[in-house]
Every structure is written in structure tokens, then in C-alpha cells.
Motif scaffolding. Structure first.
Motif, PDB file in Angstrom:
ATOM      1  N   ALA A  65       1.353  -1.521   0.260  1.00 39.95           N
ATOM      2  CA  ALA A  65      -0.216   0.564  -0.021  1.00 39.95           C
ATOM      3  C   ALA A  65       0.429   1.029   0.241  1.00 39.95           C
ATOM      4  N   PHE A  66       1.374   1.077   0.704  1.00 40.56           N
ATOM      5  CA  PHE A  66       2.950   2.643   1.063  1.00 40.56           C
ATOM      6  C   PHE A  66       3.676   2.325  -0.311  1.00 40.56           C
ATOM      7  N   ALA A  67       4.091   2.023  -0.663  1.00 43.77           N
ATOM      8  CA  ALA A  67       4.577   1.526  -2.256  1.00 43.77           C
ATOM      9  C   ALA A  67       4.308   2.105  -3.154  1.00 43.77           C
ATOM     10  N   ALA A  68       2.786   1.285  -3.178  1.00 44.40           N
ATOM     11  CA  ALA A  68       1.896   2.055  -4.462  1.00 44.40           C
ATOM     12  C   ALA A  68       1.570   4.026  -4.479  1.00 44.40           C
ATOM     13  N   VAL A  69       1.676   4.258  -2.745  1.00 46.10           N
ATOM     14  CA  VAL A  69       1.438   5.940  -2.933  1.00 46.10           C
ATOM     15  C   VAL A  69       2.895   6.308  -3.274  1.00 46.10           C
ATOM     16  N   VAL A  70       4.039   5.262  -2.767  1.00 46.71           N
ATOM     17  CA  VAL A  70       5.566   6.024  -3.393  1.00 46.71           C
ATOM     18  C   VAL A  70       5.136   6.765  -4.712  1.00 46.71           C
TER      19      VAL A  70
ATOM     20  N   GLU B  93      10.420 -17.441 -10.299  1.00 52.21           N
ATOM     21  CA  GLU B  93      10.078 -16.820 -11.643  1.00 52.21           C
ATOM     22  C   GLU B  93       8.491 -17.775 -11.335  1.00 52.21           C
ATOM     23  N   GLY B  94       7.905 -17.757 -10.322  1.00 57.65           N
ATOM     24  CA  GLY B  94       6.607 -18.146  -9.610  1.00 57.65           C
ATOM     25  C   GLY B  94       6.137 -16.922  -9.672  1.00 57.65           C
ATOM     26  N   GLU B  95       4.539 -16.520  -9.231  1.00 55.47           N
ATOM     27  CA  GLU B  95       3.705 -16.057  -9.848  1.00 55.47           C
ATOM     28  C   GLU B  95       4.130 -14.967  -8.209  1.00 55.47           C
ATOM     29  N   LEU B  96       3.587 -13.669  -8.555  1.00 57.41           N
ATOM     30  CA  LEU B  96       4.098 -12.913  -7.610  1.00 57.41           C
ATOM     31  C   LEU B  96       2.401 -12.236  -7.181  1.00 57.41           C
ATOM     32  N   ILE B  97       2.793 -12.042  -5.916  1.00 60.84           N
ATOM     33  CA  ILE B  97       1.373 -12.141  -5.704  1.00 60.84           C
ATOM     34  C   ILE B  97       0.562 -10.874  -5.553  1.00 60.84           C
ATOM     35  N   ALA B  98       1.833  -9.430  -5.503  1.00 56.80           N
ATOM     36  CA  ALA B  98       0.994  -8.606  -5.754  1.00 56.80           C
ATOM     37  C   ALA B  98       1.531  -7.795  -6.845  1.00 56.80           C
ATOM     38  N   PRO B  99       1.647  -6.512  -7.851  1.00 60.53           N
ATOM     39  CA  PRO B  99       1.941  -6.201  -9.056  1.00 60.53           C
ATOM     40  C   PRO B  99       2.587  -5.887  -8.638  1.00 60.53           C
ATOM     41  N   PRO B 100       4.236  -5.683  -8.802  1.00 60.75           N
ATOM     42  CA  PRO B 100       4.962  -4.891  -7.990  1.00 60.75           C
ATOM     43  C   PRO B 100       4.661  -3.213  -8.666  1.00 60.75           C
ATOM     44  N   PRO B 101       5.224  -2.336  -8.125  1.00 63.53           N
ATOM     45  CA  PRO B 101       5.149  -0.985  -8.082  1.00 63.53           C
ATOM     46  C   PRO B 101       5.833  -0.483  -9.736  1.00 63.53           C
ATOM     47  N   ALA B 102       5.348  -0.100 -10.015  1.00 62.10           N
ATOM     48  CA  ALA B 102       5.654   0.536 -11.939  1.00 62.10           C
ATOM     49  C   ALA B 102       6.788   1.174 -11.220  1.00 62.10           C
TER      50      ALA B 102
ATOM     51  N   GLN C 222      -9.495  -3.183  -1.822  1.00 60.93           N
ATOM     52  CA  GLN C 222      -9.463  -4.626  -0.888  1.00 60.93           C
ATOM     53  C   GLN C 222      -8.431  -5.165  -1.534  1.00 60.93           C
ATOM     54  N   ASN C 223      -7.488  -5.781  -0.715  1.00 59.06           N
ATOM     55  CA  ASN C 223      -7.049  -6.899  -1.061  1.00 59.06           C
ATOM     56  C   ASN C 223      -5.669  -7.480   0.033  1.00 59.06           C
ATOM     57  N   ASP C 224      -5.474  -8.461   0.522  1.00 60.89           N
ATOM     58  CA  ASP C 224      -4.635  -8.419   1.906  1.00 60.89           C
ATOM     59  C   ASP C 224      -3.560  -8.746   1.666  1.00 60.89           C
ATOM     60  N   VAL C 225      -3.305  -8.162  -0.021  1.00 62.75           N
ATOM     61  CA  VAL C 225      -1.139  -8.470   0.173  1.00 62.75           C
ATOM     62  C   VAL C 225      -0.842  -6.864  -0.622  1.00 62.75           C
ATOM     63  N   LEU C 226      -1.429  -6.223   0.416  1.00 62.76           N
ATOM     64  CA  LEU C 226      -0.969  -5.086   0.562  1.00 62.76           C
ATOM     65  C   LEU C 226      -0.499  -4.568   1.561  1.00 62.76           C
ATOM     66  N   GLY C 227      -0.773  -5.529   2.570  1.00 58.95           N
ATOM     67  CA  GLY C 227       0.069  -4.987   3.862  1.00 58.95           C
ATOM     68  C   GLY C 227      -0.395  -3.508   4.975  1.00 58.95           C
TER      69      GLY C 227
ATOM     70  N   CYS D 175      -7.457  12.908  -3.110  1.00 56.97           N
ATOM     71  CA  CYS D 175      -6.186  11.917  -2.868  1.00 56.97           C
ATOM     72  C   CYS D 175      -6.272  10.878  -2.780  1.00 56.97           C
ATOM     73  N   VAL D 176      -5.020  10.236  -2.513  1.00 54.79           N
ATOM     74  CA  VAL D 176      -4.785   8.929  -1.925  1.00 54.79           C
ATOM     75  C   VAL D 176      -4.176   8.702  -0.963  1.00 54.79           C
ATOM     76  N   ALA D 177      -4.304   7.743   0.011  1.00 48.34           N
ATOM     77  CA  ALA D 177      -3.783   7.549   1.259  1.00 48.34           C
ATOM     78  C   ALA D 177      -3.195   5.963   1.822  1.00 48.34           C
ATOM     79  N   ALA D 178      -2.102   5.680   2.740  1.00 45.25           N
ATOM     80  CA  ALA D 178      -1.594   4.326   2.793  1.00 45.25           C
ATOM     81  C   ALA D 178      -1.668   4.791   4.480  1.00 45.25           C
ATOM     82  N   SER D 179      -1.468   4.130   4.860  1.00 42.53           N
ATOM     83  CA  SER D 179      -1.676   3.463   6.578  1.00 42.53           C
ATOM     84  C   SER D 179      -1.678   2.521   7.635  1.00 42.53           C
ATOM     85  N   ASP D 180      -1.028   2.383   8.527  1.00 41.36           N
ATOM     86  CA  ASP D 180      -1.253   1.127   8.959  1.00 41.36           C
ATOM     87  C   ASP D 180      -1.411   1.345   9.680  1.00 41.36           C
ATOM     88  N   ALA D 181      -2.484   2.018  10.825  1.00 47.40           N
ATOM     89  CA  ALA D 181      -3.459   2.148  11.669  1.00 47.40           C
ATOM     90  C   ALA D 181      -3.771   2.894  11.920  1.00 47.40           C
TER      91      ALA D 181
END
Length: 220
Positions: A24-29, A75-84, A126-131, A196-202
Motif C-alpha cells: 500500500a505504501f509502495a503504491a503511493v510512493v 520465476e513464480g507468480e507474484l502475489i501483487a503487481p510490483p510498483p511501477a 480491498q486486497n490482503d497483500v497490501l500490508g 487524494c490517495v492515502a496508505a496507513s498502517d493504523a
């Protein structure tokens, strides 16, 4: 058009460079990096330092089993798209920043907002891999948000419009890289809605009882 004037904290950039941030934070960064040449340059410097530190490490030989496991992981499947990768923003003003599209879609015009208060709309990823929690907010012009602080870390990127708070003015491309010590009450500028888009861990910490009641319902 001038670039952003409020940038990522150095520790945030180092964490992004090291791949240590929640998705989630990586996507905003990554979204800010599309817009900000200053932070792209600082990221390159952080990457160079990290590469030099890795070069100075004394590696241990891998067993055949460890090599195979590592290759399979690559080489395996990624659990989430890497940040661009950092890039210049595309010309179409209706397109969201590239790193946000896996979570919200491609275009502002197709976002399905949910009304959460007078002049305030929310869209949650909504996604469990966002962290961490990742959400977009659209606030009407001239609206005063409830006074609040943050339970831990929050990273907010202004996509459209602007707001002012105790830290100053935040316009398109600016980021507010906040911790638990910051209490603020953003007031959106006149003219166009602030998105705005926001990531928060609490969860946020609201001061008023009305805002706290809204928080319990919306899980902000």
C-alpha cells in the motif's frame, strides 16, 4: 506546470529502495515518483548506495537446493503487481497514476465513490497483500475535515485539488509523510474537489465524538 514542493521523507525513500515498504505504501510512493523529479533523483542515489553496500558483502555459496528454490521464487507468480518504475505522467488527465490502477482502475471518470459524509466520498482498495490500508478520498471544495492524528504512519498523495493544514499548503503531486505525532485538520481549497490517495498502517485518531462514530462505521 511546476513540480511538487512537498516530498517523501528520506527514510521512506530508503525503505522503498530496499523493497521494505508494505504494498500500500509502495503504491503511493511510486505514484509520487511519477510526478516528482526531485524524489526520482533521490531514489537513484539511494539505489546506488544500496548497490554499493551489497557489493561490499561477502557472499556465502548456495547449495543446489537453495539455488533451485531461489530460481523458483523469481520465476513464480507474484502475489501483487510490483510498483511501477518511475516515469513521466501520461498526458490524459483522466488516467490515474500507473501504480494505483491495479487497486482502483484506470480512470477517474469510472471510480465508484461511496459517500461517507457531507461532501466526502471514499474508495477503499480491498486486497490482503497490501500490508496496510489503501484508500482514495474525494472532498468537496472549501470543506473542513475533522481534526485527527494518526495511530502510526500515514502517507498521503494529493492527486487533484489542494488543501491547507498546520503544515502548510498541499497541491497536486505533493505528499504528506506523517507519523503519530502529527495532529491536523485539512481544509480543502476552493475551486475543484480535492482527491487524494492515502496508505496507513493504523487507524486515525479523531478528536470529536461525531467523527469517532463515523470512524467506527467506516473503519478509517
Amino acid at each position: 506546470m511546476n513540480g511538487p514542493v512537498r516530498h517523501l521523507d528520506h527514510a521512506t525513500l530508503v525503505g522503498y529502495s530496499a523493497g521494505a515498504l508494505p504494498v500500500a505504501f509502495a503504491a503511493v510512493v511510486a505514484s509520487h515518483l511519477e510526478l516528482c523529479a526531485t524524489c526520482r533523483a533521490q531514489l537513484q542515489a539511494a539505489d546506488a548506495i544500496g548497490a554499493r553496500l551489497i557489493e561490499q558483502q561477502e557472499g556465502a555459496p548456495l547449495s543446489a537446493t537453495a539455488r533451485d528454490a531461489f530460481r523458483a521464487r523469481l520465476e513464480g507468480e507474484l502475489i501483487a503487481p510490483p510498483p511501477a518504475a518511475p516515469m513521466q505522467r501520461q498526458a490524459d488527465p483522466d488516467l490515474l497514476p500507473t501504480p494505483l490502477r491495479p487497486w482502483f482502475g484506470e480512470r477517474y471518470s469510472t471510480l465508484r465513490w461511496r459517500a461517507v459524509g457531507p461532501g466526502i466520498h471514499l474508495l477503499r482498495a480491498q486486497n490482503d497483500v497490501l500490508g496496510a490500508q489503501l484508500m482514495m478520498l474525494r472532498t468537496a471544495p472549501g470543506r473542513r475535515m475533522p481534526l485527527h492524528s494518526h495511530g502510526n504512519n500515514e502517507l498521503t498523495l494529493i492527486l487533484r485539488g489542494a488543501y491547507d493544514d498546520v503544515l502548510g499548503h498541499f497541491g497536486p503531486g505533493d505528499v504528506a509523510d506523517l507519523d503519530a505525532d502529527t495532529e491536523h485538520q485539512p481544509v480543502t481549497s476552493q475551486g475543484v474537489p480535492c482527491i487524494c490517495v492515502a496508505a496507513s498502517d493504523a487507524p486515525m485518531k479523531f478528536s470529536g465524538w461525531i467523527a469517532r462514530a463515523m470512524q467506527a462505521v467506516l473503519r478509517l
